[in-house]
Design an enzyme around this catalytic site. Structure first.
Site, short mmCIF file in Angstrom:
data_model
loop_
_atom_site.label_atom_id
_atom_site.label_comp_id
_atom_site.label_asym_id
_atom_site.label_seq_id
_atom_site.Cartn_x
_atom_site.Cartn_y
_atom_site.Cartn_z
N ASP A 57 8.50 1.55 0.67
CA ASP A 57 8.23 0.30 0.04
C ASP A 57 7.28 0.71 -1.35
O ASP A 57 6.88 1.78 -1.03
CB ASP A 57 7.43 -0.70 0.84
CG ASP A 57 6.22 -0.08 1.52
OD1 ASP A 57 6.33 0.14 2.76
OD2 ASP A 57 5.11 -0.03 0.88
N ASP A 59 4.73 -0.13 -4.45
CA ASP A 59 3.78 -1.12 -4.89
C ASP A 59 3.44 -0.90 -6.43
O ASP A 59 3.42 0.49 -6.93
CB ASP A 59 2.26 -0.57 -4.16
CG ASP A 59 2.68 -0.98 -2.64
OD1 ASP A 59 2.97 -2.23 -2.31
OD2 ASP A 59 2.18 -0.31 -1.70
N ASP A 138 -8.30 4.01 -0.31
CA ASP A 138 -8.83 4.85 0.99
C ASP A 138 -8.81 6.39 0.51
O ASP A 138 -10.01 7.03 0.94
CB ASP A 138 -8.26 4.29 2.30
CG ASP A 138 -6.81 4.21 2.24
OD1 ASP A 138 -6.17 4.89 1.28
OD2 ASP A 138 -6.13 3.75 3.29
P1 ATP Z 1 2.62 2.93 4.32
O1 ATP Z 1 3.55 2.16 3.32
O2 ATP Z 1 3.38 4.33 4.43
O3 ATP Z 1 1.99 2.61 5.29
P2 ATP Z 1 0.79 3.08 2.19
O4 ATP Z 1 -0.33 4.00 1.47
O5 ATP Z 1 1.64 2.54 1.06
O6 ATP Z 1 1.58 3.57 3.34
P3 ATP Z 1 -0.04 0.34 2.07
O7 ATP Z 1 -0.52 -0.31 3.31
O8 ATP Z 1 1.43 0.20 1.77
O9 ATP Z 1 0.02 1.88 2.86
O10 ATP Z 1 -0.85 0.29 1.02
C1 ATP Z 1 -0.57 0.85 -0.44
C2 ATP Z 1 -1.87 1.40 -1.02
O11 ATP Z 1 -3.00 0.45 -0.93
C3 ATP Z 1 -2.45 2.46 -0.14
O12 ATP Z 1 -1.75 3.82 -0.71
C4 ATP Z 1 -3.98 2.74 -0.65
O13 ATP Z 1 -4.10 3.04 -1.99
C5 ATP Z 1 -4.23 1.11 -0.81
N1 ATP Z 1 -4.84 0.63 0.59
C6 ATP Z 1 -4.14 -0.06 1.56
N2 ATP Z 1 -4.87 -0.24 2.42
C7 ATP Z 1 -6.04 0.25 2.23
C8 ATP Z 1 -7.41 0.00 3.16
N3 ATP Z 1 -7.27 -0.59 4.18
N4 ATP Z 1 -8.24 0.60 2.15
C9 ATP Z 1 -8.31 1.10 0.79
N5 ATP Z 1 -6.87 1.04 0.46
C10 ATP Z 1 -5.87 0.78 0.81
MG MG Z 2 3.13 1.02 1.33
#
Ligand code: ATP
Ligand code: MG
Length: 426
Positions: A57, A59, A138
């Protein structure tokens, strides 16, 4: 237009090519930039591409406000209250576009950043710059921003270096960051398994110290995290890590089982089975895994003097699901599914009269049969019931009659009271 600190600019590694990203996400960045805004791909998609994993996905992060983004894209919708962002849709894709935010922990006096008495952020809608947006993410590896149009990679927190070193490092003091959002401790564990990265000592310590705050997270959010942790090919690894950090109990309402007990062997078998099915692109449901993870507890609750008490068994089913529900929301549709799998275990075992024909046509037969095979795999002692069902499914009608006949003949005494569950009940 670009007010970004030049110091964050790093040489873009060759691996980060446009073709690693969704063309639709790139289109969105392009349009934002053409309209005078900043636009970057950010988070998991940049991280995964750098690690060599196919991102799933995408962002986008921008200095445009949600209202401005909404106006630019016809198929879009503003969502969220705690964290407002925009979903931009194409026919088969959804891209999350979020506005740069400033670091909430430094601004707790601002009304758009609201924290509870334990430091948890309840609302986080103060817009900021790119630099500020980085700080509230994070982990350093999740705070890389990539503009695929200019081939421009921004890295304020040494994320690229940490990717090379394969280490998960918190942005800011993890003790504070995990208070703001305790789910970050689960995310740390999940990323370390997914990417095969080490967890830095400071982050480890914060999980130990702040893990208990997971008890305050809504069950809906915990269910989302449950699915990401257990239904993405790393279930067994995550389970073991969660257990060793002492936070498994916030996700599963299970007892701790010692090494080499049926309870733990069965849970492991179910987790491995989930991982294998995903790797083979077979279907999985959280219902099946929840049924399995809670099964040892159900058997324990139904035990009386070493045998299964049916009344206790049926009574405990609802209670055990209810107790799990306080940890992770379990969607309603799975409640019946879980109970069907459990109660079919009894029928698969007794095979009374003509019941086996009916059971074969039960919509949950396949799941219950798979479940039985896992139970047998985990038990040191099987009664060959799984094998019996394998044959009963395959064989033609006369064969089925024959199988049932020899089953009747092999039994002495009242079969109604006979439930194998050998090691499970010992
Ligand atoms: P995946 O999609 O593989 O779970 P991801 O890193 O893309 O990993 P997402 O939950 O899609 O995780 O979130 C996108 C981005 O938003 C993260 O990479 C991070 O930078 C930020 N983020 C998401 N959740 C948090 C959180 N709880 N605290 C701080 N930053 C966050
Ligand atoms: Mg993601």
């Amino acid at each position: 237009m670009n007010k970004t600190n030049k110091a964050s600019k790093v040489k873009t590694p060759k691996i980060l090519k446009e073709d690693k990203f969704s063309p639709f996400a790139i289109e969105i960045v392009k349009k934002l930039k053409q309209s005078g805004f900043q636009g970057y791909l950010v988070g998991g998609c940049v991280r995964d591409s750098l690690v060599g994993i196919k991102a799933k996905d995408f962002d986008v992060s921008t200095d445009a406000t949600p209202e401005e983004v909404r106006k630019l894209f016809r198929s879009s919708r503003i969502i969220g209250k705690r964290f407002r962002l925009v979903h931009v849709f194409s026919r088969n894709e959804l891209i999350e576009v979020s506005t740069f935010r400033s670091n909430a922990s430094k601004q707790s006096n601002i009304s758009e950043v609201i924290k509870d008495s334990e430091g948890k952020i309840l609302r986080d809608n103060v817009w900021g710059t790119l630099e500020e947006d980085c700080v509230r993410r994070d982990f350093s590896i999740n705070a890389l921003y990539f503009d695929p149009i200019e081939n421009d990679l921004r890295d304020f927190h040494n994320g690229l270096n940490h990717i090379q070193k394969k280490i998960l490092v918190s942005i800011g003091d993890p003790l504070v960051r995990f208070e703001e959002d305790p789910v970050r401790s689960l995310r740390a564990i999940r990323f370390s398994s997914k990417l095969n990265f080490k967890i830095s000592n400071a982050v480890k310590e914060a999980i130990y110290q702040k893990g208990y705050l997971l008890g305050n997270i809504s069950n809906a959010r915990m269910f989302d995290e449950f699915c990401k942790i257990f239904l993405t090919k790393n279930a067994l690894n995550n389970f073991n890590k969660l257990e060793s950090f002492g936070v498994l109990k916030y996700l599963i309402n299970s007892n701790d089982y010692a090494e080499d007990t049926f309870g733990l062997r069965f849970q492991h078998a179910a987790l491995i089975n989930t991982d294998n099915r995903l790797k083979a692109s077979k279907s999985i449901t959280p219902g099946f895994l929840i049924a399995a993870l809670l099964w040892p507890r159900l058997v324990e609750a139904s035990k009386e003097k070493g045998v299964l008490n049916l009344r206790k068994f049926f009574r405990s089913m609802d209670r055990i699901i209810r107790e799990q529900q306080t940890l992770t929301a379990v969607p309603r549709k799975f409640h019946g599914y879980i109970k069907d799998i459990w109660s079919l275990q009894l029928k698969l075992e007794t095979r009374l009269g003509h019941q086996p024909y009916k059971i074969l046509n039960h919509p949950r037969f396949r799941a219950a049969y798979d479940f039985l095979l896992l139970r047998e795999e985990a038990a040191n002692d099987t009664q060959g019931i799984g094998e019996w069902w394998t044959q009963f499914q395959r064989i033609n009608r006369p064969g089925k009659i024959e199988l049932l006949k020899s089953l009747r003949e092999s039994r002495n005494g009242p079969v109604e009271k006979k439930f194998g569950f050998l090691e499970e009940l010992s």
